[in-house]
Design an enzyme around this catalytic site. Structure first.
Site, PDB file in Angstrom:
ATOM      1  N   LEU A  92       5.728 -12.805  35.712  1.00 31.17           N
ATOM      2  CA  LEU A  92       5.393 -12.718  34.098  1.00 31.17           C
ATOM      3  C   LEU A  92       4.147 -13.005  33.766  1.00 31.17           C
ATOM      4  O   LEU A  92       3.691 -12.964  32.481  1.00 31.17           O
ATOM      5  CB  LEU A  92       6.343 -13.527  34.038  1.00 31.17           C
ATOM      6  CG  LEU A  92       8.066 -12.983  34.078  1.00 31.17           C
ATOM      7  CD1 LEU A  92       8.951 -13.351  34.064  1.00 31.17           C
ATOM      8  CD2 LEU A  92       8.154 -11.501  33.571  1.00 31.17           C
ATOM      9  N   HIS A 137       3.144 -22.206  40.873  1.00 29.24           N
ATOM     10  CA  HIS A 137       3.179 -22.451  39.733  1.00 29.24           C
ATOM     11  C   HIS A 137       3.474 -23.799  39.012  1.00 29.24           C
ATOM     12  O   HIS A 137       1.779 -24.390  37.895  1.00 29.24           O
ATOM     13  CB  HIS A 137       3.609 -22.304  38.502  1.00 29.24           C
ATOM     14  CG  HIS A 137       3.896 -20.351  38.396  1.00 29.24           C
ATOM     15  ND1 HIS A 137       2.918 -19.911  37.660  1.00 29.24           N
ATOM     16  CD2 HIS A 137       4.249 -19.239  39.017  1.00 29.24           C
ATOM     17  CE1 HIS A 137       2.819 -18.569  37.526  1.00 29.24           C
ATOM     18  NE2 HIS A 137       3.977 -18.000  38.294  1.00 29.24           N
TER      19      HIS A 137
END
Lengths: 167, 425
Positions: A92, A137
């Protein structure tokens, strides 16, 4: 609940290493709710707190099409095993790009759930890949880091151009 | 992490297939980790490419630029979902708009929204003899050769059947059927099993152990039409991927085979399959050109199988990209190659032996015309009449037709070499 803005590559804030969550309290449950809503709306199958500019170790995942099996992992730690498999990943924070990345086949994750209870889970397939992707992440790492420099630069250029257009 | 947008990916791949002749569906299947839905979209859009394009084109005020072919193909993907998958209009519109964002072409959002809404309100186009699911060159040939040309072209837009061949060296069809967790029935031969619904190859029980292969029922006639005497030798001249070669070996455990394949890459595939099936010790493989005799040791063969390279028009259900990639010029090139192959191999056949010529084409130019031309010069060749339970006789051979939904379109002709006349005392 609220939909949070998602940081996009090459935003330097995506490179932050997240800190462990000290206490699973109301603030964290609100974060989890918002992250789930943001992920479903995007639409995505996984989201790390880093991507919504909160640098604490929280990830949410739902790989089902029916979007009814959310997983929440707080302070996850991973053990990897099995063969190395290649699949195409997207993110994303790197919208619209899908590139082959290699990951381990199986993962065992120890974490806290949304109520702060410890649990562990063994995953394979897309769930396993997604857990590995989201935990990256939290270390400030993106899937584009696994690609060649040439590919990464090309993606960066295209995204910067699009970000300028929509700014 | 974001799941890839399957519609956007399908549109990108379709645009690449339309642009570049060496991008086949098979290439994407082996290189791009296609999901089942992506594969469905690629096959489906290509099968209906001509009607879907026509439907979209009338709604576009001007054609899209070359670099926006992905947007055009996304419209085809949308039209396919509306017309053939019966996805509700609002869902198809929303999903197409989402996909265009994922193509990173936000400017096309309004355009795709408008086109999709109009498509949803209009009836699908029905193929006619003037406007059909094929390029012009192919349509013209089919209408010229068959009175039911439209029916043939339409049958080629259907989903292909899936057929198995049980490896008789490793078990009986009954034993295999008992293992198989899917409905099937024998078709024409006991080892030929037609599945009622397709099963992914890797889910077939005993596939890795070589109990079974996937092979269309049309091609399974080759092993039954080729006359191999007990302990005899045969040549498979264009052998890869090897289905027919292995089938003959399975039918004739005493036979010895020579296989020739021009492409090294395809020869590797053949070798892998031979190993899987346990036939690797039973034939000699030459990587060579069957229009030359450089690989030949001079020993005559009892039988020759020539499964000649062709347009593949009988397999359009399986390989719908052929409709975009082949052109009229290919026919001339292929027919010249087919004639060369036949002329070159004929001298390698023993007197009294037979040669089976076949193609997966439905075009007369590659079938009867090749045999006719050959018979003009070959005084020692005689035709053997064929009679199969489906399809139709042609002047020189037999044409299996895709209108029988159980098989691909396929052609067979059988030639026998006359014994030399006895001039002895």
């Amino acid at each position: 609940m609220a939909i949070l803005p998602i940081l996009e590559f090459p935003d330097p804030r995506l490179r932050t290493r997240a800190k462990p969550v000290q206490k699973v309290d109301g603030r964290i449950s609100k974060l989890v709710d918002d992250m789930l809503e943001t992920m479903y709306e995007a639409p995505g199958i996984g989201l790390a707190a880093t991507q919504v500019n909160v640098h604490e170790r929280v990830i949410v995942i739902d790989v089902t099409e029916s979007k009814d099996a959310p997983h929440v992992f707080i302070n996850p730690s991973l053990s990897l095993s099995g063969n190395i498999l290649e699949t195409e990943e997207g993110c994303l924070s790197v919208p619209g790009f899908y590139e082959p990345v290699t990951r381990h086949e199986f993962v065992r994750v120890d974490a806290l759930d949304a109520s702060g209870n410890a649990f562990s889970l063994e995953a394979e397939g897309l769930l396993s890949i997604c857990i590995q992707h989201e935990c990256d992440h939290l270390e400030g790492k993106l899937f584009v880091d696994y690609l060649s420099g040439l590919k990464r630069t090309r993606i960066k250029k295209k995204l910067v151009k699009l970000q300028k257009q929509s700014a | 992490m974001s799941a890839r947008n399957e519609r956007a990916r399908a549109a990108q791949f379709l645009a690449q297939i339309a642009k570049s002749p060496n991008r086949t569906i098979d290439w994407y299947l082996s290189n791009k980790h296609l999901t089942a839905f992506e594969s469905e979209l690629l096959h489906g859009v290509l099968r209906h490419y001509f009607m879907l394009s026509q439907r979209v084109n009338v709604l576009l005020e001007k054609p899209l630029r070359e670099k926006d072919l992905d947007v055009f193909h996304l419209m085809l993907v949308g039209a396919y979902q509306l017309d053939k998958l019966r996805i509700p209009a609002h869902a198809a519109v929303d999903e197409s708009v989402q996909a265009v964002m994922s193509l990173r072409k936000p400017w096309a959002k309004g355009l795709i929204n408008a086109v999709m809404r109009k498509l949803a309100n209009r009836e699908p186009i029905v193929a006619t003899e003037q406007s059909f699911e094929a390029p012009q060159w192919l349509g013209e040939s089919v209408f010229e050769q068959f009175s039911n040309g439209l029916e043939i072209l339409n049958s080629l837009t259907q989903r292909p059947p899936m057929c198995l061949r049980v490896n008789s060296m490793k078990g009986t069809p009954e034993q295999y059927t008992a293992k198989l967790d899917a409905d099937c029935q024998p078709l024409w031969h006991p080892e030929t099993l037609l599945l009622h619904a397709p099963v992914p190859q890797l889910h077939l029980p005993g596939y890795a152990e070589g109990l079974v292969s996937v092979q269309d029922a049309a091609g399974q006639w080759a092993a039954h039409l080729l006359d191999v005497p007990l302990g005899g030798t045969f040549l498979d001249a264009c052998a890869a991927p090897g289905g027919k070669l292995f089938h003959v070996l399975e039918q004739h455990p005493s036979a010895r085979a020579t296989a020739v394949e021009i492409s090294e890459r395809r020869a590797t595939v053949l070798d892998e399959q031979a190993l899987r099936l346990g036939h690797n010790q039973r034939f000699t493989l030459h990587i060579g050109d069957a229009t030359s005799q450089s690989w030949w040791d001079g020993a005559l063969f009892d039988a020759i199988l020539l499964d000649a390279p062709c347009t593949g028009t009988g397999t359009l259900r399986r390989n719908p990209d052929i409709k975009l990639h082949r052109s009229h010029e290919d026919i001339a090139q292929l027919t010249s190659l087919q004639s060369q192959l036949l002329a070159n191999l004929w001298p390698m056949l023993k007197a009294g032996g037979s040669l089976l010529y076949c193609t997966c084409s439905i075009l007369r130019q590659e079938n009867d015309d090749i045999i006719e031309l050959f018979l003009k010069d070959a005084d020692d060749a005689q035709l053997v009449p064929l009679h199969l339970p489906t399809g139709q006789p042609t002047r020189h051979g037999w044409q299996l037709l895709p209108t029988d939904l159980r098989t691909d379109g396929f052609y067979y002709a059988k030639l026998v070499k006359a014994q030399p006349e006895n001039h002895g005392p």
